[in-house]
Write an enzyme that holds these catalytic residues in place. Structure first.
Site, PDB file in Angstrom:
ATOM      1  N   THR A  47      -4.744   6.737   2.442  1.00 36.17           N
ATOM      2  CA  THR A  47      -4.264   6.450   1.093  1.00 36.17           C
ATOM      3  C   THR A  47      -3.437   7.630   0.608  1.00 36.17           C
ATOM      4  O   THR A  47      -3.188   8.574   1.357  1.00 36.17           O
ATOM      5  CB  THR A  47      -5.438   6.196   0.131  1.00 36.17           C
ATOM      6  OG1 THR A  47      -6.074   7.460  -0.172  1.00 36.17           O
ATOM      7  CG2 THR A  47      -6.468   5.265   0.745  1.00 36.17           C
ATOM      8  N   CYS A  48      -3.056   7.590  -0.651  1.00 36.28           N
ATOM      9  CA  CYS A  48      -2.247   8.681  -1.189  1.00 36.28           C
ATOM     10  C   CYS A  48      -3.040   9.979  -1.319  1.00 36.28           C
ATOM     11  O   CYS A  48      -2.463  11.048  -1.501  1.00 36.28           O
ATOM     12  CB  CYS A  48      -1.678   8.284  -2.553  1.00 36.28           C
ATOM     13  SG  CYS A  48      -2.940   7.948  -3.797  1.00 36.28           S
ATOM     14  N   ASN A  49      -4.365   9.891  -1.242  1.00 33.94           N
ATOM     15  CA  ASN A  49      -5.198  11.078  -1.429  1.00 33.94           C
ATOM     16  C   ASN A  49      -6.040  11.452  -0.226  1.00 33.94           C
ATOM     17  O   ASN A  49      -6.703  12.479  -0.236  1.00 33.94           O
ATOM     18  CB  ASN A  49      -6.152  10.867  -2.619  1.00 33.94           C
ATOM     19  CG  ASN A  49      -5.440  10.986  -3.937  1.00 33.94           C
ATOM     20  OD1 ASN A  49      -4.822  11.997  -4.221  1.00 33.94           O
ATOM     21  ND2 ASN A  49      -5.516   9.946  -4.733  1.00 33.94           N
ATOM     22  N   GLN A 121      -8.156  -0.939  -0.807  1.00 34.38           N
ATOM     23  CA  GLN A 121      -7.658  -0.191   0.351  1.00 34.38           C
ATOM     24  C   GLN A 121      -8.702  -0.127   1.462  1.00 34.38           C
ATOM     25  O   GLN A 121      -8.364  -0.171   2.649  1.00 34.38           O
ATOM     26  CB  GLN A 121      -7.250   1.217  -0.102  1.00 34.38           C
ATOM     27  CG  GLN A 121      -6.010   1.219  -0.982  1.00 34.38           C
ATOM     28  CD  GLN A 121      -5.791   2.540  -1.690  1.00 34.38           C
ATOM     29  OE1 GLN A 121      -6.735   3.292  -1.945  1.00 34.38           O
ATOM     30  NE2 GLN A 121      -4.543   2.828  -2.030  1.00 34.38           N
ATOM     31  N   ALA A 195       1.520  -2.340  -0.920  1.00 34.25           N
ATOM     32  CA  ALA A 195       0.456  -2.704  -1.853  1.00 34.25           C
ATOM     33  C   ALA A 195       0.442  -1.774  -3.064  1.00 34.25           C
ATOM     34  O   ALA A 195       0.184  -2.200  -4.197  1.00 34.25           O
ATOM     35  CB  ALA A 195      -0.892  -2.660  -1.140  1.00 34.25           C
ATOM     36  N   TYR A 196       0.728  -0.504  -2.832  1.00 33.44           N
ATOM     37  CA  TYR A 196       0.748   0.463  -3.924  1.00 33.44           C
ATOM     38  C   TYR A 196       1.877   0.148  -4.904  1.00 33.44           C
ATOM     39  O   TYR A 196       1.707   0.226  -6.127  1.00 33.44           O
ATOM     40  CB  TYR A 196       0.927   1.857  -3.331  1.00 33.44           C
ATOM     41  CG  TYR A 196       0.295   2.956  -4.143  1.00 33.44           C
ATOM     42  CD1 TYR A 196      -0.839   2.725  -4.913  1.00 33.44           C
ATOM     43  CD2 TYR A 196       0.819   4.236  -4.109  1.00 33.44           C
ATOM     44  CE1 TYR A 196      -1.415   3.739  -5.636  1.00 33.44           C
ATOM     45  CE2 TYR A 196       0.242   5.259  -4.827  1.00 33.44           C
ATOM     46  CZ  TYR A 196      -0.880   5.010  -5.589  1.00 33.44           C
ATOM     47  OH  TYR A 196      -1.457   6.021  -6.308  1.00 33.44           O
TER      48      TYR A 196
END
Length: 446
Positions: A47-49, A121, A195-196
């Site tokens: 994911t982004c993190n 996610q 999706a984001y």
């Protein structure tokens, strides 16, 4: 069955390193599971993190080899040294694996605590692994339990009820900077079609933004906007859109980064205040964009620092539910560790029974009396096996499988060995074992 995880997230290392590690994540999964190594299955959560790999090793003795195979693959695909990758990926074993994943799926480990997107996610990570043929029944159960825990925490606590997400917090900051409570009448340019980006599109629409333009370097903007609304951009229409924009949202993470020079040229002579929100882990907008006049740049780190904290009581309630779910999962997994021993005992007992019934038939023939005797004997044996079966489950759940195996050896002379290492590849198991498609299939291991 031996599960472990390799974890790199915003809580332990910088986001740029997370982004570099996750480059080529799909290729890592395919290469590792297809290779002749100690990895039986792998599910990747990127994911982004965070960049996290949940792994099933073929045996307890091969966990170290399985980890090294993954580290080598990640190093190869992301271009970082193996020693650096090894240090960056923290290893978790035992109950720490479900406890961490369950906390992640509920949003407890997110930069915005209680965020909604992470549960989706986690589900998509499982689906992707199943479609690629790299999951195993044990990993499927782990991720299904994580999704179940997220739902339970959402239903029983106030965590996430405010509907916060990284996108929503970022847009809150943007409206504060613009000193405007609404996005009505504003023009937004969205980079990305995943999706984001879909979540960002929904948030923009909910906040009253009706002029949304979408750009994708991969050419998927037309398909994206046809189902969600907005206007698709291409290279020729991009300069005009950026000149008119009040808001930029970067959600693509592509290799085509918008530089400060390009943005300055496209907005030459424009004095409208612009807020650029870069939510891509690998940066859609160059950091120098923040130095341009009339441009504010918000990054994932900015959003993380600005995210409001949940109430302590809510966090405690959610953490307690996660802890209980992790313990229950571990007990359920342990209870399966003696399944092969139970099968061996039943096979031995039924074999003796079948021999005795065969002798009766030889002496008395297939008469009604013989049938009654057979029925009575099978019923008796079934009742006699009930207690040993229950005790096997209890001892396995308590982590004391050795006592049961020793008892079988002492009482029946049964030397039960752990299940053999499977010869089939993970993709073959996915095609043949319905458990990899979501059923509660049994792992063929001790």
């Amino acid at each position: 069955m031996v599960l472990f995880s390799l974890v790199a997230s915003h809580s332990s290392i910088d986001l740029e390193t997370v982004a570099r590690l996750s480059a080529g994540a799909a290729a890592v999964s395919a290469d590792v599971v297809a290779g002749d190594n100690a990895v039986a299955g792998l599910i990747t959560l990127a994911t982004c993190n965070r960049y996290e790999l949940y792994v099933q090793a073929r045996s307890a003795e091969e966990v170290s080899d399985a980890r090294q195979s993954i580290v080598s693959a990640v190093s190869f695909h992301c271009g970082l040294g193996e020693e650096f990758v090894s240090d960056a990926l923290a290893t978790q074993h035992g109950t720490h694996v479900p406890r961490h994943l369950f906390a992640v799926s509920t949003g407890l480990e997110s930069a915005v605590v209680g965020e909604r997107e992470i549960a989706g996610q986690v589900r998509r990570a499982l689906s992707t692994a199943q479609q690629a043929g790299v999951s195993t029944p044990a990993l499927v159960r782990l991720f299904q339990s994580a999704s179940k825990t997220a739902k339970e925490v959402g239903a029983r606590t106030a965590l996430g009820q405010r509907g916060m997400s990284i996108v929503s917090v970022a847009l809150d900051l943007a409206t504060e900077l613009a000193d405007s409570p609404s996005l009505a009448g504003k023009t937004a340019v969205l980079f990305g079609t995943g999706a984001y980006a879909g979540a960002a599109m929904a948030q923009l629409t909910q906040r009253g933004c009706t002029d949304i333009r979408v750009y994708s370097s991969s050419g998927r903007a037309e398909t994206f906007t046809s189902s969600r609304g907005g206007m698709a951009l291409d290279e020729s229409s991009m300069p005009g859109a950026l000149a008119a924009a009040h808001l930029l949202l970067g959600c693509s993470g592509s290799e085509h980064q918008l530089t400060a020079l390009d943005l300055a040229q496209m907005r030459q002579g424009v004095s409208t205040q612009l807020t650029a929100i870069d939510l891509a882990l690998s940066r859609d907008f160059a950091p120098e964009v923040a130095d341009l006049p009339n441009v504010d740049l918000l990054t994932l780190e900015t959003v993380r620092q600005a995210a409001p904290e949940e109430q302590e009581s809510t966090l405690s309630e959610a953490a307690a539910l996660v802890e209980d779910a992790a313990k229950n999962f571990e007990q359920a997994q342990n209870s399966r560790s003696l399944d092969h021993a139970i099968v061996a005992l039943r096979r031995h007992t039924m074999g003796v029974l079948d021999d005795e019934i065969a002798k009766i038939r030889q002496q008395h023939g297939c008469t009604a009396a013989t049938a009654e005797v057979e029925f009575a004997m099978r019923r008796m044996v079934k009742q006699l096996l009930h207690v040993p079966t229950v005790r096997a489950k209890e001892l396995a759940a308590a982590g004391d499988s050795e006592s049961y195996l020793a008892a079988l050896d002492a009482l029946y002379g049964l030397k039960v060995e752990p299940a053999a290492r499977p010869a089939a590849t993970a993709s073959q198991r996915t095609a043949s074992d319905p458990g990899t498609q979501g059923s509660d299939g049994q792992v063929a291991s001790a």
